[in-house]
Design an enzyme around this catalytic site. Structure first.
Site, mmCIF file in Angstrom:
data_model
loop_
_atom_site.group_PDB
_atom_site.id
_atom_site.type_symbol
_atom_site.label_atom_id
_atom_site.label_comp_id
_atom_site.label_asym_id
_atom_site.label_seq_id
_atom_site.Cartn_x
_atom_site.Cartn_y
_atom_site.Cartn_z
ATOM 1 N N TYR A 283 5.226 -9.606 8.166
ATOM 2 C CA TYR A 283 4.988 -8.167 8.286
ATOM 3 C C TYR A 283 5.000 -7.796 9.761
ATOM 4 O O TYR A 283 4.552 -8.578 10.606
ATOM 5 C CB TYR A 283 3.619 -7.784 7.730
ATOM 6 N N ASP B 290 0.834 -1.200 0.000
ATOM 7 C CA ASP B 290 0.000 0.000 0.000
ATOM 8 C C ASP B 290 0.869 1.250 0.000
ATOM 9 O O ASP B 290 2.031 1.221 0.428
ATOM 10 C CB ASP B 290 -0.888 0.032 1.246
#
Length: 274
Positions: A124, A64
Site C-alpha cells: 500500500y 475502506d
C-alpha cells in the site's frame, strides 16, 4: 487445498483479475447494504457478459470507503456456457463498466486458487502532499496542516517494521481475532512535493495503514517523538495512538502471489501519475 465455492452453473475456468479503481465514489470493495461498492459493479457487469448468470467475485481483501487501488486482486469462476475468451472478458468489462473501474490485467489460475488465502503479501502507498493543494491533488493525497520533517517519519517507521501485535493501529479491535502482522519494509519516496509512504507486509488489519500513517504524520510534525511510535505499538491500545489518516490518500498498489515479485517491488512514481 481450498474448496471451490458453490455456483449455480458448471464452472469451467477461474480468472484472476487485477483491478484498478478510483475509490472516491464507492463504499470500498465489499458489497454492503444501501451503498455502492466496487465488487457490485464488477459482478453486475460480469452477469451482463455471461447472459444474466449471477457471478460471484472473491476479492483479496476489503478496502475502506474512499480508498483507491492500482492492483486489487479478485477471482471468479467462469461458466462453461457461454464460453467467453479470456481477453474478451477483460475488454468487455472495460467497455461496459464505469470509467473509474478498470481491469488492468487478467490471467487464468487453477480452479482451487483463492484470491485471499493464496496471497503472500500486499503493498500500500499513502500519499502526503507537502506542497499546495490543487483540485486534483486534494482528491488523491492528504495535505497535513502542519510542516512535516520526512527524516522524523523515517526514524519513526523503523519501530513498526517486523512482526508485532498491531492492536494500537486498528479500528474495531474487538472484531479481530488476531492482530499480529509482519511489515517487511516501509519505504519513503519524495516525488516533487508528494511524500509517498509505501508499506509492504504479509497482511494488514482494518484501517491499519491509515492508523499507522496518522502516527507517522504526528511524528513527522513533531507532535510526538519517533520513539513514541514504538511506545504506542507496545501499548497495544488504540487509545494511545494519534488520529487515523483520511482515506483519500491511500492506494493499494499490489497483491502478491509470487515471492520474488514481492521482494522486488518498488514504487516508481506517485500512484495517481500512472
Amino acid at each position: 487445498m481450498t474448496a471451490i465455492e458453490a455456483t449455480s452453473y458448471v464452472p469451467a475456468r477461474r480468472f484472476l483479475l487485477e483491478i484498478c479503481f478510483d475509490g472516491s465514489g464507492y463504499s470500498g470493495w465489499q458489497i454492503q447494504p444501501h451503498k455502492l461498492a466496487v465488487q457490485e459493479v464488477v459482478q453486475r457487469t460480469l452477469a451482463r457478459l455471461y447472459g444474466g448468470t449471477p457471478i460471484h467475485v472473491i476479492g483479496s481483501s476489503r478496502t475502506d470507503a474512499g480508498v483507491h487501488a492500482l492492483g486489487f486482486a479478485a477471482t471468479f469462476l467462469a461458466p462453461e456456457r457461454p464460453a467467453v475468451p479470456m481477453e474478451k472478458v477483460r475488454s468487455a468489462l472495460n467497455r461496459l463498466m464505469p470509467s473509474d473501474v478498470r481491469i488492468a490485467s487478467i490471467r487464468e489460475v487453477p480452479l482451487e486458487f483463492h484470491a485471499r488465502y493464496d496471497a503472500l503479501g500486499k503493498a500500500y502507498t499513502y500519499v502526503l502532499n507537502l506542497g499546495e493543494d490543487t483540485p486534483f491533488s486534494a482528491r488523491y493525497s492528504w495535505r497535513p496542516r502542519r510542516p512535516i520533517r520526512p527524516e522524523w517519519i523515517r526514524e519513526a517507521a523503523q519501530y513498526l517494521v517486523g512482526t508485532h501485535d498491531f492492536s494500537s493501529f486498528v479500528v474495531e479491535r474487538s472484531k479481530i481475532e488476531e492482530a499480529v502482522r509482519t511489515i517487511y519494509r516501509i519505504e519513503q519516496d519524495l516525488f516533487g512535493n508528494y511524500l509517498c509512504l509505501t508499506f509492504v507486509g504479509n497482511g494488514f488489519l482494518y484501517k491499519m495503514i491509515r492508523c499507522l500513517t496518522g502516527a507517522l504524520e504526528a511524528a513527522g510534525a513533531g507532535a510526538i517523538t519517533p520513539e513514541a511510535v514504538g511506545a504506542i505499538l507496545a501499548a497495544r491500545n488504540r487509545v494511545a495512538a494519534p488520529e487515523t489518516a483520511p482515506p483519500h490518500g491511500l492506494f493499494l498498489d499490489k497483491v502478491f502471489y509470487d515471492e520474488e515479485e514481492l521482494r522486488r517491488f518498488r514504487l516508481e512514481r506517485v500512484p495517481f501519475f500512472q
